[in-house]
Scaffold this active site. Structure first.
Site: not given
Length: 729
Positions: A16, A18, A21-22, A133
């Protein structure tokens, strides 16, 4: 990952989201029977301790917070080389998607979202955590309009002194605060600056600073002023623009002192007395004139770099400068030249050189050793070039060569390449060890859009929305149809159903658009009873109105009979919902006279049988049929009449379909009781035939029959007066 189960508990269902980093997956927690979001560290970073530390820091930062506007952390784990965080699953979309779809947002909606973000930041700041962020991608909006702040991957405690990682600046450069871009300490006010940019973007649909490279954008945060939001969107209230102007000041001292103070301002900015308050004015921001410390000597500020290599060099220079600043040193280019000292005897030079050479030799020897050991341990193969092949073909070729595909595979939209075709590979035209992971980028095809449900929406709005997505207007057609449910101009149906994906560059659309209710002919209601007229109007969907819709007035027609209909005459076109007024008879007028006129009638022949038929005209109408009756003797015929003072009634009698007589009954005669019908008797017996007249001889006088002095009797004439005349007829 999809289809696997982490720790025997979390069933991975679909990807769902991204980031760099992940990757984020939707999963089902079989233990607690609920949906969760699972963030998994990318495979290429599982051996990078720095990324693992950042990944764990996110879980620690968010887990220490408990707030309705912060995504909750449920679990953290590691299975083999898979590092994951289990979080609250928010069904909905992120703010970036909302901005792309609907910006600029209404002021009320933007303030509603900003208040919830600010509330989450106030809670995080209270626990000494700076997000660092804040951007629309990290703001989730659930279907209940609850805002959730997520992705604390670079959040640090307030005591932390840097935002840099090795060779890069952490965070999203378009939402940097000036102090963030310089790499100095970032505090609560840095998050509020980023929130000001998010609010700016919600209200204008654009970012305040854009550039050709991250460095050029960072320089604009430091040195340039942004275009005031009201100049972009004049519908923004001045009170709301003032919040953006204050939160985005380059000097942190001029911003809000805390998230709580910003909440108070947001809470009241849309009150009527504040909407037209004066624009905030500030003294010139000295920060705007300072050069960015990280720029290398000789590089002109504000000039965008042209290659990725230059960008990396600039970023590293900025980080190097940041490290100096963090340790209390002045920037290299700002240091004052020291006064030359008297040369000392350099006794330390020889030992240092000896040690350096020894370490260098040892390093080269170790490198050579490990290189040859590595060569001996693993075979090398040629990496196949699989670009422009299907994913299945690429996988087969790489596996045949002894190589593996890195998991997860990266996907990228490309309107020129069909879905499932490999766009790029990270290694090609080289040799690699057997078992090496090859990262592939696979096309998802063109940028697909999901079809919106346009039912019951204006067709022009639907057309404008599709054109805004890039659809050519010539590929949007409409057909008008009648609709019982929707008013004219609304969409009745669409060729592409809601939720189906389409390519704006190729898809065609057809809509059925309502042209309103289908008209039909107005039925005749005059002459029907009131109840019959009401029932017919109800069945046709017509209404009585205005008011009661029925007007009663005296009439010679039967009581309850419809006399008039308005405004639609029989045959006029009407539609469901039209209003019809009726005029209904309330009974006879006060001066009307009801009178029974009795007529005695005999059969045509004595002892014979005749059929009697009577017609009459009175105030109720002309040529009314009384009916027929067979008689064989004198009988009385009562005819009920309604008389108007201005007219007279007529009663006509037919015997054996032969007209016999018409009676004239006046209003005054009926009222006085003098209107009496004379009997209609049988025809008289036939007369004897007259003798045959002979012509006398010439010269003789003809015989005389009867005497002129004796007139015929009434019996001889078949009755007396008027009746005799009728019998002769």
């Amino acid at each position: 990952m999809i289809g696997s189960k982490l720790s025997g508990r979390y069933e991975i269902q679909e990807q769902i989201g991204g980031g760099g980093m992940a990757l984020v997956y939707k999963a089902h927690d079989v233990l607690l029977n609920r949906n969760v979001a699972v963030k998994v560290l990318r495979q290429q970073f599982v051996h990078d301790e720095e990324f693992i530390r950042r990944f764990r820091r996110e879980a620690q930062s968010a887990a220490s917070l408990s707030h309705p506007n912060v995504v909750s952390i449920y679990d953290v784990g590691q299975e083999d080389e898979t590092h994951y965080i289990v979080m609250e699953y928010v069904e909905g979309s992120n703010l970036n998607e909302v901005i792309l779809e609907r910006a600029p947002l209404q002021a009320q909606e933007a303030v509603h979202i900003a208040l919830q973000i600010c509330d989450a930041l106030e809670h995080a700041h209270h626990h000494q955590i700076i997000h660092r962020d804040i951007k629309p991608h990290n703001i989730l909006i659930g279907k209940n309009n609850r805002v959730k702040v997520t992705d604390f991957g670079i959040a640090r405690a307030v005591t932390s002194s840097t935002i840099t990682q090795t060779g890069s600046v952490v965070g999203s450069v378009h939402y940097f605060s000036p102090e963030h871009a310089k790499g100095v300490n970032t505090g609560e006010k840095s998050d509020l600056y980023s929130l000001g940019i998010v609010l700016y973007q919600m209200l204008t649909g654009r970012l305040p600073f854009l550039g050709e490279s991250p460095i050029s954008v960072a320089l604009k945060h430091l040195q340039e002023e942004f275009e005031p939001p009201r100049r972009v969107n004049p519908h923004i209230p001045q009170s709301l623009e003032n919040i953006i102007l204050r939160s985005m000041r380059k000097d942190p001292a001029e911003r809000y002192a805390s998230a709580e103070e910003m909440i108070e301002d947001l809470d009241s900015c849309l009150l009527p007395e504040r909407l037209h308050e004066p624009k905030l004015e500030f003294e010139d921001d000295l920060e705007a004139t300072r050069a960015m410390p990280a720029i290398r000597p000789g590089k002109e500020p504000g000039v965008p770099t042209s290659t990725m290599k230059t960008q990396m060099m600039d970023t590293q220079a900025m980080n190097t400068q940041t490290m100096h600043t963090r340790h209390g040193e002045r920037p290299l280019e700002a240091r004052e030249p020291s006064t030359p000292a008297t040369p000392a005897k350099k006794r330390w030079v020889k030992p240092v050189v000896t040690i350096g050479v020894t370490l260098l030799v040892l390093g080269l020897a170790l490198a050579a050793f490990f290189y040859f050991v590595d060569k001996l341990d693993t075979d090398e193969v040629e990496v196949p070039y699989v670009v422009n092949k299907t994913l299945a073909e690429a996988q087969a070729e790489l596996e045949a060569a002894g190589l593996r595909i890195a998991d997860p595979i990266d996907y990228e939209e490309d309107p020129e390449v069909e879905p499932g075709i490999v766009l790029r590979q990270n290694k090609s035209n080289m040799r690699a060890k057997v078992g090496t992971y090859i990262q592939l980028v696979v096309s998802t095809g063109p940028d697909m859009e999901k079809m919106e449900d346009f039912y019951d929406k204006p067709y022009e709005d639907a057309r404008a929305a599709l054109i805004a997505l890039g659809v050519d207007g010539s590929r949007i057609v409409a057909e008008e149809v009648f609709s019982e449910e929707l008013e004219a101009g609304k969409v009745v149906s669409q060729s592409i159903p809601k939720g189906e994906e389409f390519n704006p560059a190729e898809a065609s659309f057809s809509f059925e658009v309502s042209k309103g209710l289908q008209p039909f002919d107005m039925p005749p209601l005059v002459g029907k009873t009131e109840s019959e007229a009401r029932n017919e109007l109800t069945q046709l969907g017509l209404l009585l109105g205005p008011g009661t819709g029925i007007d009663y007035k005296p009439s010679y027609l039967p009581k309850g009979q419809v006399l008039e209909q308005f405004p639609y005459n029989p045959g006029d076109k009407v539609t469901r919902g039209a209003e019809v007024s009726l005029t209904v008879s309330s009974g006879l007028p006060d001066d009307a006279l009801e009178y029974t006129f009795n007529i005695p009638i005999s059969p045509a022949e004595v002892n014979g049988t005749s059929e009697i038929r009577i017609e009459f005209s009175d105030a109720k109408g002309d040529n009314q049929d009384y009916g027929k009756r067979r008689i064989n003797s004198m009988q009385n015929f009562p005819v009920k009449l309604v008389l108007d003072p201005r007219t007279e009634a007529l009663v006509s009698v037919y015997r054996d379909e032969i007209f016999i007589r018409t009676y004239h009954i006046s209003y005054d005669a009926a009222r006085s009781g003098t209107a009496v019908a004379e009997p209609i008797e049988s025809n008289p017996p036939p007369q004897e035939e007259p003798p045959i007249e002979t012509v006398p001889p010439e010269g003789e006088t003809p015989p005389v029959i009867g005497t002129p002095e004796d007139p015929p009797t009434t019996e001889e004439n078949g009755g007396s007066g008027e009746e005799g005349e009728q019998n002769e007829q």
